[in-house]
Scaffold this active site. Structure first.
Site, PDB file in Angstrom:
ATOM      1  N   CYS A 137       1.000 -14.967 -16.791  1.00  0.00           N
ATOM      2  CA  CYS A 137       0.060 -14.800 -17.911  1.00  0.00           C
ATOM      3  C   CYS A 137       0.707 -15.213 -19.224  1.00  0.00           C
ATOM      4  CB  CYS A 137      -0.418 -13.353 -17.971  1.00  0.00           C
ATOM      5  SG  CYS A 137      -1.553 -13.047 -19.342  1.00  0.00           S
ATOM      6  N   CYS A 140      -0.141 -13.009 -22.223  1.00  0.00           N
ATOM      7  CA  CYS A 140       0.583 -11.723 -22.234  1.00  0.00           C
ATOM      8  C   CYS A 140       2.035 -11.917 -22.654  1.00  0.00           C
ATOM      9  CB  CYS A 140       0.597 -11.077 -20.853  1.00  0.00           C
ATOM     10  SG  CYS A 140      -0.935 -11.197 -19.940  1.00  0.00           S
ATOM     11  N   ASP A 141       2.687 -12.922 -22.115  1.00  0.00           N
ATOM     12  CA  ASP A 141       4.147 -12.984 -22.213  1.00  0.00           C
ATOM     13  C   ASP A 141       4.705 -14.154 -23.023  1.00  0.00           C
ATOM     14  OD1 ASP A 141       4.340 -10.699 -20.626  1.00  0.00           O
ATOM     15  OD2 ASP A 141       4.160 -11.870 -18.789  1.00  0.00           O
TER      16      ASP A 141
END
Ligand code: NDP
Length: 313
Positions: A137, A140-141
């Site tokens: 992701c 997300c990261d």
């Protein structure tokens, strides 16, 4: 079939969608029973830090956040159970659900929040370094790799979108495409190909992700020339698609060709009255904890309205 108990509302799944549905359904006195599934806490339990969930000023570890969700749902009175719904029979109301291939319970309403699972390459190094530079992701990261070089594998719209997202944060993005063309829509491909700091490697497969404790490089092979090369990177993103966890509902619910449960736009309603879907099992576009939580809230409100219309109190 023998039914062990009849409840007003069953929630299947324990990610942000399921727990949020449980919080709202408990507060509406639906006395929800939530089955956590194979991976209690869902996909967030395999991420590290979450920095984009509102309310956590300094971020929070994914697993810790899901413990908070669970505690809050419990405090509101949700009956949270360890168990997997292995089969359903939605042929008549109340709907029947089988737990752990054993007992059956019946529910006047069902909220499906079973999520989706990222597809992986299935390399040993990918598993070992998951959360230590390997991620599925970018939204997300990606932030953790600001001003660094990263690699991403995939060739669909997700890979294109994530490569573009990463290109805004990272110095260089290496995109590995296994064929000599991308599956992504033309407009997304054009954007990727015209971005200066995205380098596309055609006919390229990932052989191994290198690094002891964290990602340090990736070794790839050109499947036409058989030439390999090692590229130093700090992050490795896998964007080869997701699989919605909807298999057990396929005889009952309308889904798209990839298995995402179809909901009436703007609601959580499925094709069966009293059955609602929320979170990633019905969302292939946004897939964020906060959007999943929002749709879990919608499902609980829809279930509450449905039950009161049916006179089930
Ligand atoms: P897709 O299934 O569309 O694409 C997956 C990609 O991963 C394919 O290009 C495939 O390659 C590649 N792939 C699969 N397995 C491997 C492997 N083992 N090694 C290397 N590459 C592999 O998934 P997406 O997640 O990209 O998209 C899912 C759906 O969601 C699509 O319908 C998409 O259009 C949609 N979507 C729309 C968005 C938007 O509109 N903004 C954003 C994101 C997704 P190959 O082509 O060779 O099979």
């Amino acid at each position: 079939m023998e039914v062990d108990e009849i409840v007003k509302c069953v929630i299947i799944g324990s990610g942000p969608a399921g727990y949020t549905a449980a919080i709202y359904a408990s507060r509406a006195n639906l006395k929800p029973v939530l089955y956590q599934g194979i991976q209690p806490g869902g996909q967030l339990t395999i991420t590290t830090e979450v920095e984009n969930y509102p309310g956590y000023e300094h971020g929070i570890q994914g697993p810790e956040m899901m413990v908070d969700f669970e505690k809050q749902a419990k405090r509101m009175g949700a009956d949270i159970r360890f168990g997997v719904v292995t089969k359903v029979d939605f042929s008549s109301v109340p709907y029947k659900l089988q737990i752990d291939e054993g007992k059956w319970i019946a529910a006047h309403s069902v909220i499906i929040s079973t999520g989706a699972s990222a597809k992986w390459l299935h390399l040993e190094s990918e598993q070992r370094l998951n959360g230590f530079g390997v991620s599925a992701c970018a939204v997300c990261d990606g932030f953790f790799f600001r001003e660094k070089e990263v690699a991403i594998v995939g060739a669909g719209d997700t890979a294109a979108e994530e490569a573009l997202y990463l290109s805004k944060l990272c110095t260089q993005v290496h995109l590995f495409v296994r064929r000599n063309e991308m599956r992504a829509s033309k407009i997304m491909q054009d954007r990727v190909l015209s971005k200066e700091n995205i380098k596309v490697y055609w006919n390229t497969e990932t052989e191994e992700i290198l690094g002891e404790k964290k990602v340090e490089a990736v070794r790839v092979k050109n499947n036409k020339t058989n030439q390999t090369q090692t590229i130093p990177v700090s992050g490795f993103f896998v964007a080869i698609g997701h699989q919605p966890n909807s298999e057990i509902f396929k005889d009952w619910l309308t889904m798209d060709e990839a298995g995402y449960v179809k909901t009436v736009p703007g609601t959580s309603k499925t094709n069966l009255e009293g059955v609602f879907a929320s979170g990633d099992v019905q969302d292939k576009i946004y897939r964020q904890a906060v959007t999943a939580a929002g749709s879990g809230c919608m499902a609980a409100l829809d279930a509450e309205r449905y039950l009161s219309e049916k006179g089930i109190h």
